[in-house]
Design a protein around this motif. Sequence first.
Motif, short mmCIF file in Angstrom:
data_model
loop_
_atom_site.label_atom_id
_atom_site.label_comp_id
_atom_site.label_asym_id
_atom_site.label_seq_id
_atom_site.Cartn_x
_atom_site.Cartn_y
_atom_site.Cartn_z
N GLU A 20 -55.68 40.78 6.94
CA GLU A 20 -55.16 39.41 6.02
C GLU A 20 -54.28 39.35 6.35
N ALA A 21 -53.14 40.13 5.51
CA ALA A 21 -51.83 40.16 5.09
C ALA A 21 -50.94 39.23 5.84
N PRO A 22 -50.02 38.86 5.56
CA PRO A 22 -49.12 37.88 6.47
C PRO A 22 -47.65 39.04 6.20
N PHE A 23 -48.14 40.20 7.13
CA PHE A 23 -46.79 40.31 7.18
C PHE A 23 -45.02 40.18 7.82
N ASP A 24 -45.08 39.58 8.00
CA ASP A 24 -44.40 38.47 9.11
C ASP A 24 -43.60 37.58 7.81
N ASP A 25 -43.95 38.16 6.47
CA ASP A 25 -43.70 37.10 5.44
C ASP A 25 -42.81 37.41 4.60
N GLN A 26 -41.54 36.64 4.33
CA GLN A 26 -40.49 37.90 4.56
C GLN A 26 -40.07 38.45 3.31
N GLU A 27 -40.44 37.58 1.66
CA GLU A 27 -41.40 38.34 0.33
C GLU A 27 -41.47 39.57 0.43
N LEU A 28 -42.28 39.82 1.21
CA LEU A 28 -43.61 40.18 1.67
C LEU A 28 -42.71 41.71 2.16
N SER A 29 -42.30 41.22 3.63
CA SER A 29 -40.92 42.37 4.16
C SER A 29 -40.66 43.05 3.05
N GLN A 30 -39.46 41.94 2.72
CA GLN A 30 -38.29 42.57 1.39
C GLN A 30 -38.96 43.84 0.57
N ALA A 31 -40.19 42.95 0.07
CA ALA A 31 -40.97 44.62 -1.06
C ALA A 31 -40.99 45.22 -0.85
N ARG A 32 -41.68 45.84 0.55
CA ARG A 32 -41.85 47.12 1.67
C ARG A 32 -40.70 47.73 1.75
N GLN A 33 -39.75 46.63 1.76
CA GLN A 33 -38.59 47.99 2.70
C GLN A 33 -38.04 48.47 1.58
N THR A 34 -37.31 47.47 0.15
CA THR A 34 -37.79 47.94 -1.23
C THR A 34 -37.90 49.30 -1.54
N GLY A 35 -39.42 49.27 -1.22
CA GLY A 35 -39.89 50.54 -1.63
C GLY A 35 -39.68 51.64 -0.81
N ALA A 36 -39.72 51.46 0.87
CA ALA A 36 -39.40 52.78 1.31
C ALA A 36 -37.65 53.17 0.13
N ALA A 37 -37.49 52.51 0.16
CA ALA A 37 -35.30 53.03 -0.11
C ALA A 37 -36.09 53.35 -1.37
N LEU A 38 -36.74 53.30 -2.40
CA LEU A 38 -36.56 53.97 -3.31
C LEU A 38 -37.33 54.95 -2.99
N LEU A 39 -38.14 55.28 -2.44
CA LEU A 39 -39.04 55.92 -2.84
C LEU A 39 -38.42 57.26 -1.40
N GLU A 40 -37.61 57.01 -1.03
CA GLU A 40 -35.98 58.44 -0.20
C GLU A 40 -35.98 58.21 -1.06
N VAL A 41 -34.60 57.56 -2.14
CA VAL A 41 -34.03 58.03 -3.50
C VAL A 41 -34.85 59.12 -4.15
N LEU A 42 -35.90 58.79 -4.35
CA LEU A 42 -36.68 59.77 -5.53
C LEU A 42 -36.92 60.86 -4.32
N VAL A 43 -37.34 60.98 -3.44
CA VAL A 43 -37.26 62.35 -2.58
C VAL A 43 -35.84 62.69 -2.37
N GLY A 44 -35.04 62.67 -1.85
CA GLY A 44 -33.74 62.94 -0.79
C GLY A 44 -33.55 63.72 -3.13
N ALA A 45 -33.73 63.06 -3.82
CA ALA A 45 -32.90 64.03 -5.40
C ALA A 45 -33.81 64.80 -5.71
N ALA A 46 -34.94 65.21 -5.42
CA ALA A 46 -36.22 65.94 -5.98
C ALA A 46 -35.18 67.50 -5.02
N HIS A 47 -35.50 67.06 -3.14
CA HIS A 47 -34.68 67.91 -2.06
C HIS A 47 -32.89 69.00 -2.73
N GLN A 48 -32.12 67.18 -3.71
CA GLN A 48 -31.17 67.81 -3.64
C GLN A 48 -30.70 68.90 -4.46
#
Length: 239
Positions: A117-145
């Motif tokens: 049911e989720a409108p995944f073509d919604d720009q605001e939702l897409s941006q929030a998901r992309q932001t979340g992915a980027a933040l997770l990558e930062v957390l994981v990258g810092a722990a790896h480093q």
Amino acid sequence: MPPDQNRAPRRPLRADARDNRRKLIKAARDVLIDRGPAAPLEEIARRAGTGIATLYRHFPDRQALIRAVILDALQATNDEARQAASEEPDPFRALARYMHRAIDVRTAAVIPALLAEAPFDDQELSQARQTGAALLEVLVGAAHQAGTLRADVTPADIGLLIVRLSRPLPGGFPPDTNTSLSHRHLDLLIDGLRTTARQPAHLAGPALTLTDLRHLPQPGQPPSRPSDPTLTKRAPLQP
């Protein structure tokens, strides 16, 4: 009927309206996870302690409510990632804190439950998901480093672990027990993520990236070309 943009809300009710909206979103999150996207709106209003008319004043239809629930969960999870990164000096502790808080926010349970049911073509939702992915990558990258997170653990591994632990257990567990068990099992998993694990196990299966997850098709869409040929046709599940 679309809301009248020219009609300003009455000042004495602004705080009450904001509180009612918050209660409705929280109640909708829990009811929709438990009973699916077709759950009765009356049950959501009842659990929020409001009337059905109040629900419709905030959300003109079911789709608007579902969108609000998803967006709220994504934004709350992103806020938790930012706070963990800024407040925890140890990168591994920041990652562990984020994982626990993501379970509480229940984003990884919301998206699978409402995927169709989720409108995944919604720009605001897409941006929030992309932001979340980027933040997770930062957390994981810092722990790896820092050398405290196993080098073979990917951000997608972390995201999918949260998805698995966020879903309600079968068998009628009370909600509080279900949540407590999710945190208990996450604590067990976190020990296995450390580079200091006594006997690090070999990780079977593909080492997915967040890009792989984004390339997985939405329901009803043809598959794209993920980087790993072993991926099956499933929708992307990201916290």
